[in-house]
Design an enzyme around this catalytic site. Structure first.
Site, short mmCIF file in Angstrom:
data_model
loop_
_atom_site.label_atom_id
_atom_site.label_comp_id
_atom_site.label_asym_id
_atom_site.label_seq_id
_atom_site.Cartn_x
_atom_site.Cartn_y
_atom_site.Cartn_z
N ASP A 195 44.81 0.40 -11.16
CA ASP A 195 45.73 0.40 -10.03
C ASP A 195 45.80 -0.97 -9.39
O ASP A 195 46.58 -1.18 -8.46
CB ASP A 195 45.27 1.42 -8.98
CG ASP A 195 45.90 2.79 -9.21
OD1 ASP A 195 46.72 2.91 -10.14
OD2 ASP A 195 45.56 3.72 -8.48
N ASP A 206 48.63 11.66 -14.53
CA ASP A 206 47.59 11.11 -13.66
C ASP A 206 46.43 12.10 -13.50
O ASP A 206 46.54 13.28 -13.88
CB ASP A 206 48.24 10.84 -12.28
CG ASP A 206 47.67 9.62 -11.59
OD1 ASP A 206 46.51 9.29 -11.87
OD2 ASP A 206 48.38 9.03 -10.75
C1 DGJ Z 1 47.32 6.75 -9.00
C2 DGJ Z 1 47.98 5.97 -10.08
O1 DGJ Z 1 47.07 5.15 -10.72
C3 DGJ Z 1 49.15 5.20 -9.48
O2 DGJ Z 1 49.70 4.37 -10.45
C4 DGJ Z 1 50.14 6.18 -8.95
O3 DGJ Z 1 50.68 6.91 -10.00
C5 DGJ Z 1 49.49 7.08 -7.93
N1 DGJ Z 1 48.28 7.67 -8.43
C6 DGJ Z 1 50.43 8.15 -7.51
O4 DGJ Z 1 49.83 9.08 -6.71
#
Ligand code: DGJ
Length: 698
Positions: A502, A438
């Protein structure tokens, strides 16, 4: 004239004026045109009140040749050498590749450009600038420019934000420069991935398209320029921050490669070429894309063996093949304010390490995946307490926090070694097939000892991924950045999957996935079934709609499936089986999109290259305009063949409001030509519903 040709695309470079000039980029004109004097055919006359010779700006667009648009190279040496005139010193051509090197001894600069025609008709263009002078040269920009024909009159690119990536914007090309710049230190949610120039009204299957896309994950610039002369060009390059590339004597700057794609068959033709090029690369994933369950929206930071163990069991029952433990497993990470930087398993949550969970995952027949965010650090972490000097910062200031975190400057060898070492140790201790990596904040004041450090940071993450893969053969990496903030053609060489967004709301996903797939093939895009009520929009969608939406990608689930009903669990299992049956097609076929007469629906499909089978989705985005929704066409099938057409309800039926469904929905046989010309009348679906149509050649 040097011509590079492949798969119906011709790319011609004239060197007769002393500089490489792309004079043609379009459909292959065939052997009868090989004797045409293209330079004469394409050359300009001389207007009054102008430079007295026709201008051939060439790849480097030197002002010294009379060119007044944006030069390819912007830079200077102590205020001088900003204007160059290059002379060719080397020319190597091998049928599909052309390399030209030039030098300006007075300005003390050498340049090179390499054009590589790929079998799919995509031209990869790589440029360098070398300082052959004695003093440092401050390079501000090296852009790769290509000329567009005058009938390229529209441009299209993509913008976006967190939860809403890749929103299209299309506009006429007018005089001036249209610039899409990204300065976040990552490609960003707003990143266009590719920029298109199109003939008027070009659609999915018709009209011509020229596109450029940068193989880079840092700061970028995509440009379309129309000069007052009427000449139009498309360009792409790295956006260098001030002083980011000061070349010392003998030093070379290599610009990120640009993928240039021409299609005479509309946007789908461009996509097809990009996919065939990407899929031909040795690093492209070649194994079946495992059905994934990511625990983030199921548990967030609520980790523990009991809860996650139940999730493992439910996932195994459904047929999931890869189980990914997201954020929250490492030292002190009970919420998002602490822990980043300390990549060791937190004994407070995992007193016996991760093996009890991993063993259970493996016993259920799944691979295990783990989340990292190695370029980031929380102030509340052992790493920051020990090395506050390792974050990006300028002027002795600590940058504003974003998601309560700072960015670790991987330009410090110690920081790089720390991250590599800790991640490597976790991967060595545990059986981990996959990491989700990430990157949850933008880079601000990305200064390394005062100097701009985005370029170095971008190179460092590529190096780190490659090193992890070298040390752990078979390891797969997902590039995530608050969802789709680092989806780009550069990262596609180092990662095996992108987290597309997301937002798991199926309605939003229809848009995000459609446009991200302009350049990125479905097998690289994570597409998950989210919870019934979306966590990011509050919308409620049927499982059938969510399942059809998630099918068209590297599919997965991101939902607390322990809370599902028996019926939902059975439907998920049947959808999982269907995904496994169809993924070979979904991940290798040609993607088609269909322009609908109004904006209430989307139609898209994947057709096998031999046209033996296809899967289409008709998606009712909002209420149809007419009481009988418009028929939709299914282009791209074998016109002479007969197909068995049937609706597949692998995860339940769509919601309809009708007395009687159209007859074909009970199953029909129809010719490819009939399906392309007459199409199918959709059932009357409630908004935010979809049907899946399977076609098999008889
Ligand atoms: C942002 C990501 O896009 C999510 O899928 C998840 O992994 C969160 N961060 C976790 O902090």
């Amino acid at each position: 004239m040097i011509e590079l040709v492949s798969d119906g695309v011709s790319f011609q470079v004239d060197v007769s004026s002393g500089t490489p000039a792309v004079v043609y980029w379009g459909p292959d004109l065939g052997p009868s045109n090989r004797n045409t004097d293209l330079a004469a055919l394409t050359g300009d006359g001389v207007p009054q009140s102008n430079i007295d010779e026709p201008q051939v700006p060439g790849v480097w667009r030197e002002n010294a040749r009379g060119f007044l648009g944006r030069p390819a190279i912007l830079g200077h040496r102590d205020g001088g050498d900003w204007s160059q005139l290059f002379t060719i010193t080397k020319l190597e051509s091998s049928g599909t590749t052309l390399l030209v090197e030039s030098v300006d001894a007075t300005a003390g600069l050498g340049v090179s450009v390499c054009f590589q025609m790929q079998p799919a008709g995509v031209v990869l263009i790589s440029q360098t600038v070398t300082n052959v002078g004695l003093d440092p040269f401050d390079l501000g920009e090296l852009t790769t420019w290509l000329p567009l024909p005058d009938h390229a009159v529209e441009t299209m690119d993509f913008t976006g934000r967190w939860l809403k990536e890749r929103q299209p914007q299309r506009r006429p090309i007018q005089t001036g420069t249209w610039a899409r710049e990204e300065r976040e230190g990552r490609s960003s949610h707003d990143y266009t991935v590719v920029q298109l120039a199109l003939t008027e009204g070009a659609g999915y299957q018709d009209g011509s398209v020229w596109s450029t896309g940068l193989l880079w994950s840092g700061n970028t610039r995509h440009l379309v320029e129309r000069l007052p002369s009427g000449h139009t060009s498309i360009g792409a390059g790295e956006l260098l921050l001030p002083g980011e590339s000061i070349l010392s004597a003998g030093e070379t700057y290599a610009a990120p490669t640009v993928a240039a794609t021409f299609s005479a068959t509309g946007i789908d033709g461009m996509t097809d070429r990009l996919y065939r090029w990407l899929r031909s690369r040795p690093e492209h994933p070649s194994t079946a894309r495992p059905l994934t369950l990511n625990v983030w929206e199921a548990v967030y930071f609520d980790h523990g063996l009991t809860r996650l163990g139940e999730l493992v069991d439910a996932a195994g029952e459904i047929g999931v093949e890869r189980f990914v433990l997201d954020d929250g497993w490492f030292l002190g990470r009970r919420n998002d304010s602490a822990g980043l930087g300390d990549w060791v398993v937190d004994p407070a949550v995992w007193p016996h390490g991760l093996n009890p969970l991993i063993d259970r995952v493996k016993a259920a027949g799944m691979q295990f995946g783990l989340w990292f965010e190695g370029e980031m650090v929380n102030v509340d972490s052992d790493l920051y307490r020990a090395h506050p000097e390792w974050i990006f910062q300028a002027g002795g200031r600590v940058p504003p926090e974003a998601r309560r975190q700072q960015v670790l400057d991987l330009g410090h060898e110690g920081a790089y070694t720390h991250v590599l070492g800790q991640v490597d140790a976790v991967l060595s201790e545990y059986d981990i097939a996959y990491i989700k990596w990430d990157h949850n904040r933008v880079l601000t004041e990305a200064a390394h000892f005062g100097g701009a450090g985005v370029r170095r940071q971008t190179a460092a993450i590529y190096r780190l991924f490659d090193e992890l893969k070298r040390r752990h053969p078979g390891l797969e990496i997902e590039s995530c950045s608050s969802g789709g903030g680092r989806v780009d053609l550069g990262m596609a060489a180092h990662a095996d999957r992108f987290w597309t967004s997301d937002c798991n709301d199926a309605l939003e996903r229809q848009h995000i996935q459609r446009y991200t797939q302009f350049a990125i093939p479905p097998e690289l895009l994570g597409t998950h079934i989210g919870p019934t009520r979306s966590h990011t929009t509050g919308r409620v969608h049927s499982l059938a709609f969510r399942a059809i939406t998630a099918l068209f990608g590297h599919a997965g689930i991101e939902w607390d499936v322990t809370e599902t009903t028996t019926v939902e669990r059975l439907e998920l299992a049947s959808w999982a089986a269907y995904y496994k049956r169809k993924r070979a097609l979904l991940h290798s076929g040609r993607v088609v999109r269909v322009a609908q007469p109004d904006e209430s629906s989307f139609v898209h499909g994947v057709i096998a290259h031999d046209r033996s089978e296809a899967v289409f989705a008709y998606v009712q985005l909002s209420a149809a305009g007419g009481s009988s929704p418009s028929r939709f066409l299914l282009p791209g099938l074998d016109p002479d063949a007969l197909y068995r057409v049937r609706i597949v309800e692998s995860a339940g039926a769509a919601h309809t409001l009708q007395q009687r469904a159209p007859a074909w929905t009970a199953g029909i046989e129809a010719s490819g030509l009939g399906l392309a010309q007459i199409g199918l009348r959709p059932p009357i679906l409630l908004p935010e519903n979809a049907i899946l149509i399977e076609l098999e050649r008889l």
